[in-house]
Every structure is written in C-alpha cells, then in structure tokens.
Write a protein that holds these residues in place. Structure first.
Motif, mmCIF file in Angstrom:
data_model
loop_
_atom_site.group_PDB
_atom_site.id
_atom_site.type_symbol
_atom_site.label_atom_id
_atom_site.label_comp_id
_atom_site.label_asym_id
_atom_site.label_seq_id
_atom_site.Cartn_x
_atom_site.Cartn_y
_atom_site.Cartn_z
ATOM 1 N N MET A 197 -5.191 4.671 6.098
ATOM 2 C CA MET A 197 -4.963 3.883 7.320
ATOM 3 C C MET A 197 -3.481 3.534 7.454
ATOM 4 S SD MET A 197 -6.303 0.077 8.229
ATOM 5 C CE MET A 197 -7.865 0.365 8.980
ATOM 6 N N VAL A 198 -2.875 3.088 6.363
ATOM 7 C CA VAL A 198 -1.450 2.703 6.412
ATOM 8 C C VAL A 198 -0.597 3.949 6.686
ATOM 9 C CG1 VAL A 198 0.469 1.855 4.981
ATOM 10 C CG2 VAL A 198 -1.710 0.621 5.028
ATOM 11 N N GLN A 199 -0.979 5.037 6.059
ATOM 12 C CA GLN A 199 -0.259 6.291 6.263
ATOM 13 C C GLN A 199 -0.255 6.681 7.743
ATOM 14 O OE1 GLN A 199 -0.502 10.677 4.149
ATOM 15 N NE2 GLN A 199 -2.008 9.206 3.677
ATOM 16 N N ILE A 220 0.861 -1.177 0.000
ATOM 17 C CA ILE A 220 0.000 0.000 0.000
ATOM 18 C C ILE A 220 0.904 1.237 0.000
ATOM 19 C CG2 ILE A 220 -1.750 1.299 1.316
ATOM 20 C CD1 ILE A 220 -2.832 -1.358 0.204
ATOM 21 N N ASN A 221 0.593 2.174 -0.841
ATOM 22 C CA ASN A 221 1.347 3.439 -1.007
ATOM 23 C C ASN A 221 2.762 3.208 -1.544
ATOM 24 O OD1 ASN A 221 -0.895 4.699 0.092
ATOM 25 N ND2 ASN A 221 -0.042 4.791 2.151
ATOM 26 N N GLY A 222 3.080 1.964 -1.950
ATOM 27 C CA GLY A 222 4.409 1.675 -2.522
ATOM 28 C C GLY A 222 5.529 1.738 -1.503
ATOM 29 N N VAL A 273 2.092 10.216 2.468
ATOM 30 C CA VAL A 273 2.007 10.015 1.016
ATOM 31 C C VAL A 273 2.172 11.359 0.319
ATOM 32 C CG1 VAL A 273 0.384 9.392 -0.829
ATOM 33 C CG2 VAL A 273 0.565 7.972 1.217
ATOM 34 N N GLN A 274 3.029 11.402 -0.701
ATOM 35 C CA GLN A 274 3.228 12.666 -1.417
ATOM 36 C C GLN A 274 1.892 13.072 -2.073
ATOM 37 O OE1 GLN A 274 5.915 10.373 -3.866
ATOM 38 N NE2 GLN A 274 5.100 11.323 -5.693
ATOM 39 N N PRO A 275 1.577 14.380 -2.099
ATOM 40 C CA PRO A 275 0.272 14.791 -2.637
ATOM 41 C C PRO A 275 0.060 14.388 -4.097
ATOM 42 C CG PRO A 275 1.359 16.616 -1.509
ATOM 43 C CD PRO A 275 2.346 15.489 -1.539
ATOM 44 N N ASN A 276 1.158 14.329 -4.873
ATOM 45 C CA ASN A 276 0.995 13.963 -6.291
ATOM 46 C C ASN A 276 1.133 12.463 -6.535
ATOM 47 O OD1 ASN A 276 3.725 14.167 -5.628
ATOM 48 N ND2 ASN A 276 4.327 14.433 -7.757
#
Ligand code: KIV
Ligand code: ZN
Length: 384
Positions: free
Chosen positions: A272-274, A230-232, A281-284
C-alpha cells in the motif's frame, strides 16, 4: 521503563513523506494512517503541522480518524511550531507533541550559532511550553548520534525535569556503529536521573545501511521505542524499516521483547505504501521484497521442497505472504521442475523428468524465468 513491550512509533507519514516524490495528499495520508492503526503501531507521527497548511490539515484529519494509536506532530523548539502542532492535535484521543533541537557541536555551532548552555535552556523551554497543551511530550536531541554522551546526558536530565515523557536519541546522519549507539543508550540509562520514568527511543537513519542494526542495539541496551517507517523510506537512505525490527524481535524470542504489531499485515501494508508513495521496494528487500521468499538456485530449491525451514528463517504466512515461491531459471534443478510441473497438474516419472530436463535447460538459457505457460509448452513438446 522496564517493560518487555517495545513501542512502535511509525514516521512513514513524516520522515518518510519528506522524501522527494513521496508527497501524499490528505486523503492518501488518511488511508495509510488507518492501515497503520490496524497494523497495531503505538504512535503515528502524522506530520510537521507548521510546515504547510496541507500538512496541518492532514494531522488534524488523522487526529479525528485514529482510534487506537497516539497521534504525534513534529515541531522545532519554537513557540509558534508548538502552538500550531497543539492546534492540529486538538481532536486526537491520545495527542503527543514531538519537539526538540540539535545537540551536537555541529548543530550548536554552525546551525544555531549558540552555546551548549543556551541550547539546554531552549530545550527546557520547548518541553515546558508543549506541556501546557498536552501531557505526552517527546523530546528529540537532533544529531544525538554525534553528540558527546556527557552533554547529551545533561540535556536529557534537564528535559525530563521539564516534563518530557519520551526521549528520542536520533542518529540523524546514520553515522553510528551498533556498538556505539547501544553504548550511548546504556550510558544514558546509567547516568541520567529520572531515566527510568521515561521511554528512551531509537531513531536511526540508514546512510551506512545500519539503521535496523542500530535500533536493535538501542533496544537491547534499554530503549523501549523504535521510530521507523514502512519499507524503511525516509530522508536520504531512509530510516529503520518497521517490518525488519518487528520481525527481528519476533524471530528472536529469547530477547523477550514484544511489539503490538499484527505481522500478517506487513506485506499488504508495504504494498500500500509503495503504491501511494510511488517508491518501489527493491526485490531483495528484507521481509517484504518480492524475492524475500523466492528460491531460485537448484540446491536451495531442493532443500526448501524437502523442508521449508532449510533455507527460510521466517514463515511467509507470518508476514502475509501466501507461500514461498520456487522460481524456475537455468540454475534450477530437477526437483524444482518436478515440483512446479506437479503444481499445474503434471505428475512426472523419473524417466519423464530425465527426458524433459535438458529441454527445460535449453529453454531457460534463453529466457530469464520459466513460467507455467512455458512448462505447458515443454510438456507438449516432450509429450509428457
Ligand atoms: O532524524 C532526525 O533527527 C529527525 C528528528 C526531527 C526527530 O527526524
Ligand atoms: Zn529522522
């Protein structure tokens, strides 16, 4: 295996959790594991059980909790690692042991001070030993991205014979180009005896920003499992982002490749993971970043207001984002101002808009973003 179903193997709790600062306690791991199960991932790599008593406990508790997904534990090609992993997976409905060893020259010579033949023997031994505990054994050839294809094919054939059910071909250092990684999968498909009886898996790192492209190249060349987070998140520059590969397959139906993921849960899962991992997470960021469905330039806003698809290739609702947003800045045009004003109750005539727009620009030149309260203030000033 010739099927159109791509298995999603989530390693947020293992490769993702290895990242400094992302460490989770068992309770947090259980919350995320349950979310991943509900999201529809096929495999949850819950940890590296031999690494610490805490990780052992997490894998054990996740094994008790998870109803649908396969629960997997990582090991090196060591008997003790495999013993410990097997023990931690004892309560899992669908347990998998993920074992393996480095196969590139760099690993064979410098890490193991060994020879290619001895590495094959160790690989066979690890798979056979893991098979004494569980039916489902995944083998990883670490640094496969930089491993000679002919040798890699020999390793793969040997571990298939030893009983491996899944072959993981990691681009551990994120070095491969998509063409190269795709060609590697194709080579294995064409040159390894028994390859059609097992699942080939992509595990790509993002050191050159190619983790997602490489996973897709793997899939279009015959792999049927993607290892992702998730989110890389993951070691160094991270792993393939789950949300990216899932949406790529969804948005390109002609590829005829499906996943079991409930895409409408992607945004909430990302948040949730963040929150739990404290990894912003970067906005872009593609698919789940705060700006992924935000439009701020006048030309784009005008297009989106007329028809969302002019500048959006995904429906935000498909990933669980309520709606696209029109962000007001000094680059916004009249259409965007009228649209946002209307959303909070002001139906502006053309004349009113012409009057208020220069005031809006002055305001926007000093503020980064114009919010609803600012619009109310502008309306009061201009008596609209
Ligand atoms: O990147 C990698 O090679 C890994 C293996 C341990 C699967 O994470
Ligand atoms: Zn990895």
């Amino acid at each position: 295996m010739s099927t159109n179903q791509v298995q999603i193997f989530d390693t947020t709790l293992r490769d993702g959790e290895q990242v400094p600062g992302c460490k989770l306690n068992t309770k947090e791991k259980l919350i995320i594991a349950e979310q991943l199960d509900n999201l529809g991932v096929d495999v949850i790599e819950a940890g590296f059980p031999v690494s610490s008593p805490g990780d052992f406990k997490s894998v054990e508790e996740i094994s008790k909790l998870i109803k649908n997904a396969t629960v997997c534990g990582l090991t090196r090609a060591h008997k003790n690692d495999i013993d410990v992993a097997a023990q931690s997976l004892i309560y899992a409905k669908r347990p998998r042991i993920h074992t393996g060893i480095g196969t590139s020259d760099s690993h064979i010579i410098h890490k193991f001070n060994s020879t290619p033949e001895k590495i094959i023997e160790r690989a066979i031994g690890a798979v056979k030993y893991a098979k004494t505990f569980v039916e489902d054994v995944e083998f990883y050839a670490e640094d496969a991205g930089r491993t000679d294809n002919e040798y890699l094919a020999r390793v793969c054939e040997a571990v298939i014979k030893a009983g491996a059910t899944v072959l993981n071909i990691p681009d551990t250092t994120g070095y491969c180009l998509p063409e190269e990684y795709g060609a590697k999968m194709k080579y294995l498909k064409e040159n390894v005896k028994g390859i059609d009886d097992v699942i080939l898996s992509c595990h790509c790192h993002n050191d050159l920003g190619l983790a997602t492209a490489n996973a897709i190249a793997g899939i279009t060349n015959g792999a049927r499992q993607i290892e992702c987070t998730i989110n890389g998140i993951g070691e160094r520059a991270g792993n393939t982002a789950l949300e990216e590969v899932v949406m790529i397959l969804k948005q390109h139906p002609y590829l005829n490749l499906d996943t079991n993921i409930n895409t409408q849960m992607l945004f909430a899962t990302s948040k949730m993971v963040q929150e739990h991992m404290g990894m912003v997470v970067q906005p872009n960021k593609a698919v789940v970043g705060d700006n992924a469905f935000a439009h701020s330039s006048g030309i784009h806003q005008d297009g989106v207001i007329k028809n969302r698809e002019t500048y959006e290739i995904m429906d935000p609702a498909d990933v669980g984002v309520t709606e696209s947003s029109i962000v007001l800045t000094a680059r916004s045009g009249r259409a965007a101002l009228a649209y946002r004003a209307k959303n909070i109750g002001y139906e502006l005539t053309k004349n009113q808009l012409d009057n208020i727009y220069p005031e809006f620009l002055k305001f926007a030149d000093v503020k980064k973003e114009i919010l609803d309260d600012d619009i109310h203030q502008l309306m009061e000033i201009s008596n609209a």
